[in-house]
Design a protein around this motif. Structure first.
Motif, mmCIF file in Angstrom:
data_model
loop_
_atom_site.group_PDB
_atom_site.id
_atom_site.type_symbol
_atom_site.label_atom_id
_atom_site.label_comp_id
_atom_site.label_asym_id
_atom_site.label_seq_id
_atom_site.Cartn_x
_atom_site.Cartn_y
_atom_site.Cartn_z
ATOM 1 N N VAL A 76 0.876 -0.495 0.488
ATOM 2 C CA VAL A 76 0.114 0.816 -0.138
ATOM 3 C C VAL A 76 0.828 1.139 0.442
ATOM 4 C CG1 VAL A 76 -1.774 1.591 1.368
ATOM 5 C CG2 VAL A 76 -2.138 -1.440 1.301
ATOM 6 N N GLY A 77 2.136 1.302 0.816
ATOM 7 C CA GLY A 77 2.908 2.478 0.796
ATOM 8 C C GLY A 77 2.943 2.654 -0.702
ATOM 9 N N ALA A 78 4.005 0.937 -1.313
ATOM 10 C CA ALA A 78 4.491 1.977 -2.828
ATOM 11 C C ALA A 78 3.002 2.065 -3.444
ATOM 12 C CB ALA A 78 5.104 0.443 -3.346
ATOM 13 N N PHE A 79 1.783 2.038 -3.377
ATOM 14 C CA PHE A 79 0.712 2.406 -4.196
ATOM 15 C C PHE A 79 0.766 3.810 -4.028
ATOM 16 C CE2 PHE A 79 -3.858 3.029 -4.640
ATOM 17 C CZ PHE A 79 -3.705 2.557 -5.731
ATOM 18 N N MET B 69 0.707 7.234 -7.240
ATOM 19 C CA MET B 69 -0.257 7.741 -6.573
ATOM 20 C C MET B 69 0.141 9.506 -6.921
ATOM 21 S SD MET B 69 -3.300 6.758 -4.952
ATOM 22 C CE MET B 69 -4.217 7.660 -5.178
ATOM 23 N N VAL B 70 0.987 9.503 -5.775
ATOM 24 C CA VAL B 70 1.370 10.834 -5.860
ATOM 25 C C VAL B 70 2.512 11.487 -6.908
ATOM 26 C CG1 VAL B 70 3.247 12.248 -3.956
ATOM 27 C CG2 VAL B 70 1.916 10.660 -3.212
ATOM 28 N N GLY C 136 -2.782 10.469 -2.316
ATOM 29 C CA GLY C 136 -1.943 9.279 -2.315
ATOM 30 C C GLY C 136 -0.734 9.442 -1.311
ATOM 31 N N MET C 137 -0.431 11.106 -0.728
ATOM 32 C CA MET C 137 0.424 11.013 -0.080
ATOM 33 C C MET C 137 -0.274 10.711 1.181
ATOM 34 S SD MET C 137 1.461 15.201 -0.744
ATOM 35 C CE MET C 137 2.849 15.214 0.761
#
Length: 310
Positions: A124-127, A131-132, A267-268
């Motif tokens: 989820v962190g990479a996703f 987004m950012v 995303g952030m």
């Protein structure tokens, strides 16, 4: 509370690394990433080694060299090659996937238990980072992608092996950081000379930028990073990695006038939430493992006492 303070201090490292892009574009000579890598690593390494007043002994000469190459010497050039061959967003996403390498390597090499929550936090962190930083114009380049993947794997392997080998008795993280930065900087010098030629002329802005990169962005940041590896699990430390591209996005908005879209803001929040969740999952795993170890020790002691009584 002690663990929370250690996590917070370790998090300052990727937060500092998030300023690299802004400093490089605003203060440093253009198109000299390898020279910048040398200026970041070697002076900082020599300074920290001098402050620690300790040199490697015995097998720690080659161990420091291996760790320095993995964490610095190979990581910097491959990272810069990826950044030059790929749009910045794609390169950042490949870097954000680094925790997945560490989760797998830590399970194989260190025996660290990777819970489902930890793996989900890394994904989820990479996703969230994607987004950012990703844009519709992003294009892939095979060489850039390979360089980005290997750079993440190199840093991941360096993190895991730093945890596995620990430190020599009586040697603190300051000396270990100095050894690795020195070895990494020396490794980059011939590559920089071959690819970029003679060093560029430096003006006042460049000296200011390199001074910041050497002292804050590298010397202090890597000391905090390796200190964190010694105190926390390798997985817990690497899950802080997404803070770097998030910081870069915030600095781009606050200092460079770059706009942030609603998707980027979501995303952030996603990446930051995954980072926090990952630390909570890692802390829970550490407590569970510690409790299991204690129970095993108690059972072993009970069996020993029973044998003695018999």
């Amino acid at each position: 509370m002690k663990r929370a303070a250690t996590v917070a201090l370790t998090a300052l490292a990727p937060i500092s690394w998030g300023s690299t892009y802004a400093v490089a574009t605003e203060l440093l000579p253009p198109d000299r990433p390898l020279f910048t890598g040398v200026m970041r690593a070697l002076p900082a390494g020599l300074l920290l080694t001098a402050l620690a007043r300790t040199l490697p002994k015995g097998q720690w000469w080659w161990k420091s060299a291996v760790l320095g190459i993995l964490n610095i010497g190979a990581f910097f050039p491959l990272l810069f090659l990826s950044a030059y061959r790929l749009p910045g967003g794609v390169a950042a996403v490949l870097g954000a996937a680094g925790p997945l390498f560490v989760v797998g390597l830590a399970a194989l090499v260190l025996g660290e238990r990777a819970s489902l929550r930890t793996v989900l936090a890394a994904v989820v962190g990479a996703f969230g980072v994607s987004m950012v930083v990703l844009t519709a114009e992003a294009r892939l380049d095979a060489v850039g992608v390979i360089a980005g993947v290997i750079s993440s794997a190199s840093m991941g392997a360096g993190t895991v092996m730093t945890k596995r080998w620990g430190r020599p008795e009586g040697v603190g993280p300051l000396a270990m950081t100095g050894w690795q930065l020195t070895a990494g900087g020396l490794f980059i010098i011939p590559v920089a000379a071959l690819v970029e030629g003679a060093p560029p002329a430096l003006d006042g802005k460049a000296f200011l930028g390199y001074g910041y990169m050497m002292l804050i962005n590298t010397g202090i940041a890597y000391w905090l990073w390796f200190r964190g590896i010694g105190a926390l699990s390798a997985t817990s430390v690497t899950l802080l990695g997404p803070l770097s591209p998030l910081t870069a996005a915030v600095i781009g908005w606050a200092a460079l006038g770059q706009a942030l879209s609603p998707v980027q803001l979501v995303g952030m929040a996603t990446a930051f939430g995954a980072t926090v969740a990952g630390q909570l999952a890692a802390a829970h795993t550490a407590r569970s493992f510690s409790s299991t170890e204690k129970n095993d020790q108690n059972i072993s002691m009970d069996l020993t006492d029973e044998a003695v009584r018999r």
